[in-house]
Design an enzyme around this catalytic site. Structure first.
Site, mmCIF file in Angstrom:
data_model
loop_
_atom_site.group_PDB
_atom_site.id
_atom_site.type_symbol
_atom_site.label_atom_id
_atom_site.label_comp_id
_atom_site.label_asym_id
_atom_site.label_seq_id
_atom_site.Cartn_x
_atom_site.Cartn_y
_atom_site.Cartn_z
ATOM 1 N N HIS A 16 0.861 -1.186 0.000
ATOM 2 C CA HIS A 16 0.000 0.000 0.000
ATOM 3 C C HIS A 16 0.892 1.229 0.000
ATOM 4 O O HIS A 16 1.248 1.778 1.040
ATOM 5 C CB HIS A 16 -0.905 -0.013 1.245
ATOM 6 C CG HIS A 16 -1.924 1.084 1.287
ATOM 7 N ND1 HIS A 16 -3.144 0.942 1.902
ATOM 8 C CD2 HIS A 16 -1.919 2.353 0.798
ATOM 9 C CE1 HIS A 16 -3.838 2.065 1.805
ATOM 10 N NE2 HIS A 16 -3.101 2.944 1.131
ATOM 11 N N HIS A 18 1.334 4.811 -2.588
ATOM 12 C CA HIS A 18 0.962 5.594 -3.763
ATOM 13 C C HIS A 18 2.231 6.221 -4.319
ATOM 14 O O HIS A 18 2.877 7.019 -3.622
ATOM 15 C CB HIS A 18 -0.039 6.680 -3.388
ATOM 16 C CG HIS A 18 -1.314 6.138 -2.802
ATOM 17 N ND1 HIS A 18 -2.419 5.866 -3.567
ATOM 18 C CD2 HIS A 18 -1.632 5.789 -1.529
ATOM 19 C CE1 HIS A 18 -3.384 5.388 -2.792
ATOM 20 N NE2 HIS A 18 -2.924 5.323 -1.544
ATOM 21 N N HIS A 196 -9.521 0.793 -1.265
ATOM 22 C CA HIS A 196 -9.473 1.502 0.007
ATOM 23 C C HIS A 196 -10.871 1.452 0.630
ATOM 24 O O HIS A 196 -11.860 1.806 -0.023
ATOM 25 C CB HIS A 196 -9.096 2.972 -0.213
ATOM 26 C CG HIS A 196 -7.647 3.197 -0.528
ATOM 27 N ND1 HIS A 196 -6.972 2.488 -1.488
ATOM 28 C CD2 HIS A 196 -6.753 4.084 0.001
ATOM 29 C CE1 HIS A 196 -5.711 2.931 -1.547
ATOM 30 N NE2 HIS A 196 -5.554 3.885 -0.646
ATOM 31 N N GLU A 199 -11.185 3.465 6.223
ATOM 32 C CA GLU A 199 -10.172 4.379 6.773
ATOM 33 C C GLU A 199 -10.939 5.560 7.371
ATOM 34 O O GLU A 199 -11.219 5.594 8.557
ATOM 35 C CB GLU A 199 -9.200 4.835 5.689
ATOM 36 C CG GLU A 199 -8.170 5.838 6.203
ATOM 37 C CD GLU A 199 -7.461 6.592 5.072
ATOM 38 O OE1 GLU A 199 -6.430 7.202 5.368
ATOM 39 O OE2 GLU A 199 -7.936 6.595 3.919
ATOM 40 N N ASP A 277 1.834 4.142 2.654
ATOM 41 C CA ASP A 277 0.797 4.975 2.067
ATOM 42 C C ASP A 277 1.389 6.092 1.193
ATOM 43 O O ASP A 277 1.733 5.869 0.046
ATOM 44 C CB ASP A 277 -0.110 5.542 3.162
ATOM 45 C CG ASP A 277 -1.497 5.936 2.653
ATOM 46 O OD1 ASP A 277 -1.765 5.780 1.455
ATOM 47 O OD2 ASP A 277 -2.320 6.407 3.462
ATOM 48 N N ASP A 278 1.495 7.323 1.739
ATOM 49 C CA ASP A 278 2.098 8.460 1.032
ATOM 50 C C ASP A 278 3.283 8.938 1.880
ATOM 51 O O ASP A 278 3.195 9.947 2.587
ATOM 52 C CB ASP A 278 1.079 9.597 0.869
ATOM 53 C CG ASP A 278 -0.123 9.179 0.037
ATOM 54 O OD1 ASP A 278 -0.016 9.199 -1.199
ATOM 55 O OD2 ASP A 278 -1.155 8.829 0.633
#
Length: 333
Positions: A16, A18, A196, A199, A277-278
């Protein structure tokens, strides 16, 4: 070995991340200058200050400002290569990267430009760093079903380079059911599917992702704990959750890392994994996430090893490859 040494030694799979969210300020500024694109920041330091966002909207503002400087195949290559170098530092030996073509095609960048740049970096990472990878194309859920169908059509000629399709962007108000028909067509075309859910959105969205999209794994999913029947199902089906602790903290899904539920989920038998994630926006890459939860939740070495094992079991690599990496993890003392 102590906990920190173990984290550094563990081979890991990241499921996961991006790729647009790995854009470090220095690289963003350099590519903006190279492409002669005006951004609202006069220096790398100003870009770094913009990364100190305080809510989802301010994050999205800088996120899309960064994406706007990506124009050429080389830009996407440079973005992905910088991430692979981080993987090498953190012993991430396999990664399954999200990319958002709509973020770029809506700006007039060709789909081929995006995927060719990313794929060349993937090929070089395998050859030069020994890191394997897959690409997962995500639909932006705040856009229409029609736009998602158009993006799926654009992806079909590159099907051999895309392992799965996913669903990301603003969750609340955009349930998985909105894209049920798109995901059905993607599955018919042979793509694996992820989404997703759970969340910022409710546990009900996780049910929809399972029942309507028929996903192979859930991205985030931390709010599943609010629904006992859902928890029982996740455990029974060994459905992976790709959890992102530092992201959850930065976006106030949890107020304090000591409140994070990843250890409880693990102890209950949910197939949780650790991811970034980011990472350039949310405070750290893979090992930073491992260290944060290890310290805040006092994870044992066995729990850390199980999280790493889960990452390979939940990945889309072959069973033979999974077994090789899991054996290496179990051999660590």
């Amino acid at each position: 070995m102590n906990r920190l040494e173990l984290i550094r030694a563990l081979p890991k799979a990241e499921l996961h991340v991006h790729i647009e969210g790995t854009f470090e300020p220095e690289l963003m500024f350099a590519i903006a200058q190279r492409n002669k694109i005006a951004i609202p920041y006069k220096s790398v330091e100003e870009v770094k200050q913009a990364y100190n966002f305080h809510n989802l909207q301010s994050f999205l503002d800088i996120y899309y400002a960064g994406a706007a400087v990506l124009i050429h195949e080389q830009d996407f290559y440079d973005l992905a290569w910088a991430y692979f170098e981080k993987c090498a530092e953190d012993r991430v030996v396999h990664t399954e990267m999200f990319f958002d073509p709509q973020t770029h095609t809506d700006r007039g960048v060709a789909f081929s430009t995006v995927i060719n740049g990313l794929q060349k970096a993937c090929d070089d990472a395998k050859a030069k760093l020994g890191i394997s990878s897959h690409l997962i194309m995500c639909f932006l859920r705040h856009l229409s079903e029609e736009a998602a169908f158009a993006t799926l059509e654009q992806a079909l000629p590159y099907k051999d380079q895309i392992i799965a399709v996913g669903l990301d962007s603003s969750e609340v108000g955009h349930p998985p059911s909105k894209f049920e028909r798109v995901f059905a067509k993607a599955r018919e075309a042979g793509f694996l599917v992820v989404a997703h859910a759970g969340e910022e959105g409710p546990a009900a969205y996780v049910w929809e992702a399972l029942d309507l999209l028929k996903v192979n794994r859930i991205d985030h999913g931390v709010r599943s704990e609010e629904d006992l029947a859902l928890m029982q199902r996740l455990i029974a089906e060994k459905m992976p959750l790709t959890v992102c602790p530092l992201s959850n903290l930065k976006l106030c899904v949890v107020d304090d890392m000591q409140q994070h539920n990843i250890r409880r989920l693990l102890q209950q038998g949910v197939h949780v994994t650790v991811n970034s994630d980011d990472p350039s926006y949310f405070g750290g890459y893979m090992n930073d996430n491992f260290i944060a939860i290890a310290e805040a939740l006092d994870l044992s070495n066995e729990e850390l090893k199980q999280l790493a094992i889960n990452s390979f079991e939940a990945s889309f690599i072959t069973d033979t490859e999974k077994e090789q990496w899991i054996n290496q993890i179990r051999a660590l003392v």
